[in-house]
Each structure stands twice: as structure tokens, then as C-alpha cells.
Design a protein around this motif. Structure first.
Motif, mmCIF file in Angstrom:
data_model
loop_
_atom_site.group_PDB
_atom_site.id
_atom_site.type_symbol
_atom_site.label_atom_id
_atom_site.label_comp_id
_atom_site.label_asym_id
_atom_site.label_seq_id
_atom_site.Cartn_x
_atom_site.Cartn_y
_atom_site.Cartn_z
ATOM 1 N N VAL A 388 44.282 51.473 44.974
ATOM 2 C CA VAL A 388 45.646 51.354 45.499
ATOM 3 C C VAL A 388 45.617 50.258 46.557
ATOM 4 C CG1 VAL A 388 47.529 52.503 46.714
ATOM 5 C CG2 VAL A 388 46.157 53.778 45.057
ATOM 6 N N ARG A 389 46.536 49.282 46.400
ATOM 7 C CA ARG A 389 46.539 48.136 47.300
ATOM 8 C C ARG A 389 47.911 47.947 47.930
ATOM 9 N NH1 ARG A 389 42.940 43.736 43.725
ATOM 10 N NH2 ARG A 389 41.353 45.243 43.083
ATOM 11 N N PHE A 390 47.916 47.150 48.997
ATOM 12 C CA PHE A 390 49.150 46.880 49.717
ATOM 13 C C PHE A 390 49.232 45.390 50.020
ATOM 14 C CE2 PHE A 390 47.739 51.159 50.764
ATOM 15 C CZ PHE A 390 48.882 51.903 50.575
ATOM 16 N N ALA A 391 50.465 44.935 50.256
ATOM 17 C CA ALA A 391 50.722 43.588 50.773
ATOM 18 C C ALA A 391 50.067 42.503 49.923
ATOM 19 C CB ALA A 391 50.244 43.499 52.220
ATOM 20 N N VAL A 392 50.253 42.553 48.607
ATOM 21 C CA VAL A 392 49.722 41.496 47.743
ATOM 22 C C VAL A 392 50.689 40.317 47.777
ATOM 23 C CG1 VAL A 392 48.608 43.224 46.283
ATOM 24 C CG2 VAL A 392 50.853 42.341 45.649
ATOM 25 N N PRO A 393 50.249 39.119 47.404
ATOM 26 C CA PRO A 393 51.112 37.925 47.487
ATOM 27 C C PRO A 393 52.386 38.073 46.660
ATOM 28 C CG PRO A 393 48.825 37.288 47.178
ATOM 29 C CD PRO A 393 48.866 38.772 46.998
ATOM 30 N N GLY A 394 53.485 37.562 47.198
ATOM 31 C CA GLY A 394 54.761 37.631 46.503
ATOM 32 C C GLY A 394 54.812 36.782 45.251
ATOM 33 N N SER A 395 53.857 35.866 45.090
ATOM 34 C CA SER A 395 53.827 35.021 43.900
ATOM 35 C C SER A 395 53.259 35.734 42.675
ATOM 36 C CB SER A 395 53.005 33.764 44.186
ATOM 37 O OG SER A 395 51.676 34.126 44.578
ATOM 38 N N LEU A 396 52.698 36.940 42.864
ATOM 39 C CA LEU A 396 52.127 37.690 41.747
ATOM 40 C C LEU A 396 53.209 37.961 40.698
ATOM 41 C CD1 LEU A 396 49.722 39.379 40.578
ATOM 42 C CD2 LEU A 396 50.726 41.332 41.781
ATOM 43 N N LYS A 410 58.028 38.820 44.593
ATOM 44 C CA LYS A 410 59.006 38.675 45.676
ATOM 45 C C LYS A 410 60.438 38.735 45.136
ATOM 46 C CE LYS A 410 58.687 33.600 45.645
ATOM 47 N NZ LYS A 410 58.329 32.411 46.466
ATOM 48 N N LYS A 411 60.658 38.258 43.898
ATOM 49 C CA LYS A 411 61.980 38.330 43.283
ATOM 50 C C LYS A 411 62.301 39.768 42.869
ATOM 51 C CE LYS A 411 62.868 33.904 43.472
ATOM 52 N NZ LYS A 411 63.948 33.366 44.341
ATOM 53 N N LEU A 412 61.281 40.488 42.431
ATOM 54 C CA LEU A 412 61.498 41.884 42.038
ATOM 55 C C LEU A 412 61.838 42.747 43.250
ATOM 56 C CD1 LEU A 412 58.649 42.296 39.405
ATOM 57 C CD2 LEU A 412 61.114 42.317 38.965
ATOM 58 N N TRP A 413 61.193 42.468 44.385
ATOM 59 C CA TRP A 413 61.539 43.221 45.588
ATOM 60 C C TRP A 413 63.022 43.054 45.907
ATOM 61 C CZ3 TRP A 413 58.210 46.487 45.377
ATOM 62 C CH2 TRP A 413 56.857 46.359 45.642
ATOM 63 N N GLN A 414 63.533 41.850 45.767
ATOM 64 C CA GLN A 414 64.960 41.616 45.997
ATOM 65 C C GLN A 414 65.803 42.327 44.944
ATOM 66 O OE1 GLN A 414 65.477 37.370 46.102
ATOM 67 N NE2 GLN A 414 64.029 37.084 47.781
ATOM 68 N N GLU A 415 65.368 42.263 43.686
ATOM 69 C CA GLU A 415 66.109 42.897 42.597
ATOM 70 C C GLU A 415 66.203 44.409 42.788
ATOM 71 O OE1 GLU A 415 65.239 43.637 37.891
ATOM 72 O OE2 GLU A 415 64.966 41.592 38.652
ATOM 73 N N PHE A 416 65.137 45.008 43.323
ATOM 74 C CA PHE A 416 65.104 46.454 43.527
ATOM 75 C C PHE A 416 65.611 46.858 44.911
ATOM 76 C CE2 PHE A 416 62.419 46.219 39.839
ATOM 77 C CZ PHE A 416 62.570 47.443 39.197
ATOM 78 N N SER A 425 54.322 47.947 52.530
ATOM 79 C CA SER A 425 53.852 49.332 52.558
ATOM 80 C C SER A 425 54.037 50.044 51.219
ATOM 81 C CB SER A 425 54.573 50.118 53.657
ATOM 82 O OG SER A 425 55.953 50.209 53.389
ATOM 83 N N VAL A 426 54.576 49.347 50.212
ATOM 84 C CA VAL A 426 54.707 49.957 48.886
ATOM 85 C C VAL A 426 53.325 49.986 48.237
ATOM 86 C CG1 VAL A 426 55.711 49.749 46.587
ATOM 87 C CG2 VAL A 426 57.090 49.181 48.596
ATOM 88 N N ARG A 434 43.989 43.961 37.876
ATOM 89 C CA ARG A 434 45.310 43.837 37.256
ATOM 90 C C ARG A 434 46.252 44.897 37.825
ATOM 91 N NH1 ARG A 434 45.036 43.295 30.884
ATOM 92 N NH2 ARG A 434 47.170 42.563 31.303
ATOM 93 N N ILE A 435 47.447 44.462 38.223
ATOM 94 C CA ILE A 435 48.425 45.408 38.730
ATOM 95 C C ILE A 435 48.932 46.282 37.597
ATOM 96 C CG2 ILE A 435 50.345 43.760 38.492
ATOM 97 C CD1 ILE A 435 51.608 45.135 40.965
ATOM 98 N N VAL A 436 49.045 47.573 37.858
ATOM 99 C CA VAL A 436 49.439 48.556 36.849
ATOM 100 C C VAL A 436 50.813 49.139 37.152
ATOM 101 C CG1 VAL A 436 48.841 50.830 35.910
ATOM 102 C CG2 VAL A 436 47.050 49.126 36.309
ATOM 103 N N ALA A 437 51.113 49.341 38.425
ATOM 104 C CA ALA A 437 52.395 49.954 38.791
ATOM 105 C C ALA A 437 52.713 49.688 40.251
ATOM 106 C CB ALA A 437 52.364 51.457 38.534
ATOM 107 N N ALA A 438 54.003 49.521 40.538
ATOM 108 C CA ALA A 438 54.513 49.581 41.906
ATOM 109 C C ALA A 438 55.018 51.014 42.073
ATOM 110 C CB ALA A 438 55.629 48.568 42.123
ATOM 111 N N ILE A 439 54.247 51.826 42.744
ATOM 112 C CA ILE A 439 54.490 53.271 42.736
ATOM 113 C C ILE A 439 55.840 53.595 43.369
ATOM 114 C CG2 ILE A 439 53.623 55.485 43.572
ATOM 115 C CD1 ILE A 439 50.806 54.229 43.384
ATOM 116 N N GLY A 440 56.634 54.341 42.613
ATOM 117 C CA GLY A 440 57.976 54.672 43.038
ATOM 118 C C GLY A 440 59.031 53.738 42.477
#
Length: 461
Positions: A388-396, A410-416, A425-426, A434-440
Motif C-alpha cells: 500500500v503506497r501513498f503520494a505517487v506522482p500525478g503523472s502516473l 492528477k486528472k482522475l483526482w479532479q474527475e473524482f 493520503s488516499v 503496478r498500481i492495482v486500485a485507488a482504495i475507495g
């Protein structure tokens, strides 16, 4: 002129009958041993004999501020035995400091101790009387408070979310109480701090109110009527706020509490904006800012540019604007250690009805379930390390399960509608790198479990 007589038992009986508590409700008396609470304890003892359907408790709070505190405790315990009422003594630590009001700190500590022995629905009795009401009203005027503050104290009020506060002596004069105590030969304590006019209430009690009463003997009664009129006006305001505010609240996905639509707030008449903002803050259980703080907050929130970062702190409360929504939260000091990356041992997962819990910071934990329904993460393959990781680059680049195409994080954060201060903190679930999920929020499309497969249901609590 002789003072009108009264019965503390009948005063209690009148308000309890008005409140209509169920049988078994506990009546808790804040019992200092001073003349006011002594008279009320005497009345409660009589009331208890007539009403065995309720439970009773005297609570003496030992503040530790006086050399006589131990003697006062002994007095209260002895008197409680004579009244045949149970008693508990609660010792508290009163905060002190150069900018701390001892009066306020002692009051906060006292009420916290009283509520600690109460159960939901219980009733707290206090011995506030008509002269206390006058003091409270004068202090409210000194502080420049509005109708809510000038409403002062009510005979029956909610206390927090679970209790009730009843003041049976609120329409009784101090002189009446002292006369009753003398007639019944009630022993009581004298707190030497009551003679210290450095405290605001004592200054009013010793120097101001006697002068007012000598000029206007009925001033305590007339100001009580004024307080009631203010309370009635505030009740109408609260009713109107309660009718208007729900239409301005927005329940965003993934949030426990609603946010306030600032566009709708700005469309209100100026006099209503402060009332509605106050109602929003109060509805989420936060302490009220001052009038000046509230007006400053309105200016910053409503006049800010759409992309401006607005963050306002009132003691333990944070007001933050994102887009045209106002978010309210409790202030928490930043803690980088709390957001450290975590390794997860999936092999410890039990059956579907029991969760594996992982604490990610002092307030939150992740719960991992094995599930066969809903959108869920496929089980990790042999050799895949789960973290479980936090604060990964917005370019991912990510590809949520509900979208046809991928997009930068970073665009998805705005979309959601994830506010900037919450993004780092997400918790993000990873298999290897490899990212699997943004939990929640979402599961990556390539990692969604097939309909006939068991998978991971991960919840943030």
C-alpha cells in the motif's frame, strides 16, 4: 419584604414532568456542596423518595485547585449518605497557562467528568439560578454575542448529542435559595475563590450586580425574560436555517459528511449567509467561530477566485474550499510517518466474513475481505508482492474499471472531486510495481477479478 418561598423538590418535579423521561433514566446532579447545589441535592433526595422509577447519582468534581478540596469532598460524601443518594467523586486536571482562562478550563473539565458517568438519555441537573442567568447575560453582552449568546441558559437543553441538561432553579433568586438553606439548616461549603474578583463572574457578582439590584430590584427577572425572548428569536432562525440548509448541501461520493455549495450560499441575502454558514458548521459538530471570524471566513470563501486555495483554521476546525464546495474537517497536525508505505501479507487473509485489518494512520485502517461479488481486485499471483503506497506522482497513468480509457492520476483526482489536501493520503494498492486500485475510488481495469473468481474487497474505515 419577605421573599417568596419555593420547594426545590417541586421545581425538579415540574421540569421532569415536562421532559417525560422513561423509567430507569438516571438523574445526575452536579454536586459541588455550595449552597445552590446543596439546596438542589436536598430537593432531589425528596424527589427520589417520591419517584423510585428513576436512578439517581450525585457527582462531585474534585478540581484540585484549592487547599480545601479534600474537605469539600468529605462534606459531599457525608451529605450524600444523609440524603441516601449514591455519589461518585471525579478528579480532574485543569489546564492552565498564560493564555488560558481558569474559569473556562475548569468548566470544560467539570462537564467532561460529569458526562463520563452518564449514559445516553440521562439527565444532568445543575443548580444555576436567576442571578447566574443575569451574570451569563452580562458576560454575553461584554463579548458582543448575538441572539444565541444572549439567550443565555435554558431550563431544559440538549447536552452534547446524547444527554439532557435541566436547571430546576433557574427562575429562583439567589436570596431565596439562601433563605431556604437557612430555614432547613443545610450545611454547605464556601469556596474561597468566590471572593476573588479577578474572575469575571465574581467581579459581576461582587461589584456589579449588587449595584444593579439596588437600583432595579427586579433586574434579574426582567433580564431572564429578555434572554427568553432572544431564545425564541434564535429558535425561529434555527428553524429557517434548518429549512434552507439541506438544499445547499451536497453528498459527494466517498465522503461521510456533506459539503456546502458556495455558489448557492453566495446567492443568499448577506444577512442569511452567516446564519447558514454557522448552521453548516454546527451541523457537523464543530465549535462556533466568533462573529468576526465568521465574517472573515465568508469574505475569503465567497470572494476567492475559482482556482484559489483557501484554508481557514478556527482552533480545531478547518474550513477549506475546493472548486465551489466548502469542506469542513477537524484539524490534524501533519504526520509523515503515518503515511509510510506498507507491505501486506495476503496469505494471512481468513474466510470472507472476517477481515484482515491494517492500520495506516491513527484514524484509519484498511480491511481486506475475500469476496465473490461486486467489483473486486483479483487475487495476487505467486511472486507478486502486495503493498500500500501513498503520494505517487500525478503523472502516473491509470485506467479505472468504470472508464473506457486511461488517464493521468492528477486528472482522475479532479474527475473524482478529490480535494488536493486529501490526494496524498488516499491509499493505493500495488502488486509489485503496478498500481492495482485507488482504495475507495476504483480498481484498475486489468486487475478486476473475473465474475467467476474470488477477489479482494478492500474497504477504508
Amino acid at each position: 419584604m419577605a421573599l417568596p418561598s419555593f420547594s426545590p423538590c417541586k421545581q425538579i418535579e415540574q421540569l421532569i414532568a415536562e421532559h417525560r423521561p422513561v423509567a430507569g433514566t438516571q438523574l445526575v446532579l452536579a454536586y459541588s456542596g455550595g449552597v445552590d447545589s446543596e439546596v438542589l441535592a436536598y430537593g432531589l433526595a425528596e424527589f427520589a423518595q417520591l419517584h423510585p422509577e428513576y436512578r439517581y447519582l450525585l457527582v462531585h468534581v474534585h478540581h484540585g485547585l484549592s487547599d480545601n478540596a479534600a474537605m469539600w469532598q468529605t462534606h459531599c460524601v457525608t451529605r450524600a449518605k444523609q440524603y441516601q443518594l449514591p455519589i461518585v467523586v471525579k478528579r480532574v486536571q485543569v489546564d492552565s497557562g498564560p493564555r488560558v482562562s481558569i474559569e473556562a478550563a475548569a468548566r470544560d473539565a467539570r462537564y467532561s467528568a460529569l458526562q463520563s458517568v452518564m449514559e445516553p438519555g440521562d439527565i444532568l441537573l445543575t443548580a444555576h439560578h436567576q442571578d447566574d442567568q443575569l451574570e451569563t447575560l452580562l458576560l454575553a453582552l461584554k463579548r458582543g454575542l448575538g441572539p444565541k449568546g444572549l439567550a443565555a441558559m435554558g431550563t431544559i437543553q440538549g447536552l452534547g448529542k446524547h444527554f439532557w441538561l435541566v436547571r430546576p432553579l433557574l427562575d429562583i433568586q439567589r436570596e431565596q435559595i439562601e433563605t431556604f438553606a437557612n430555614a432547613q439548616a443545610l450545611a454547605h461549603i464556601e469556596d474561597e475563590s468566590n471572593a476573588d474578583s479577578r474572575f469575571d463572574r465574581n467581579f459581576l457578582r461582587l461589584h456589579v450586580i449588587p449595584q444593579l439590584k439596588s437600583r432595579w430590584p427586579a433586574i434579574a427577572a426582567t433580564t431572564s425574560r429578555s434572554a427568553q425572548l432572544c431564545a425564541d428569536q434564535q429558535a425561529l432562525i434555527d428553524e429557517e436555517v434548518g429549512a434552507r440548509l439541506p438544499a445547499m448541501l451536497v453528498n459527494l461520493p466517498h465522503r461521510v459528511f456533506p459539503v456546502l455549495d458556495l455558489k448557492l450560499l453566495a446567492a443568499q441575502r448577506p444577512l442569511w449567509r452567516a446564519q447558514l454558514l454557522r448552521g453548516f458548521i454546527e451541523s457537523q459538530g464543530h465549535a462556533m467561530p466568533s462573529v468576526v471570524q465568521l465574517q472573515q471566513a465568508l469574505l475569503q470563501l465567497l470572494d476567492a477566485k475559482p482556482d484559489a486555495k483557501v484554508e481557514i483554521r478556527f482552533q480545531a476546525t478547518l474550513l477549506r474550499r475546493f472548486r465551489h464546495y466548502l469542506y469542513l474537517s477537524e484539524y490534524q497536525p501533519r504526520c509523515n510517518v503515518a503515511l509510510s508505505n506498507l507491505m501486506v501479507d495476503i496469505t494471512t487473509l481468513p474466510l470472507a466474513d472476517v477481515a484482515t485489518r491494517i492500520q495506516i494512520d491513527p484514524q484509519r485502517q484498511l480491511q481486506f475481505f475475500i469476496a465473490s461479488q461486486g467489483v473486486r481486485v483479483r487475487m495476487p499471483m505467486p511472486g507478486e508482492t502486495v503493498s500500500v503506497r501513498f503520494a505517487v506522482p500525478g503523472s502516473l497513468r491509470c485506467h479505472p474499471h468504470m472508464r473506457d480509457k486511461g488517464r493521468e492520476l492528477k486528472k482522475l483526482w479532479q474527475e473524482f472531486d478529490v480535494p488536493p489536501w486529501e490526494r496524498d493520503s488516499v491509499p493505493l494498492l500495488y502488486f509489485n510495481e503496478r498500481i492495482v486500485a485507488a482504495i475507495g475510488y476504483w480498481v484498475e481495469r486489468k486487475f478486476v477479478a473475473a465474475s467467476d473468481q474470488m477477489g479482494l474487497d478492500i474497504q477504508l474505515k
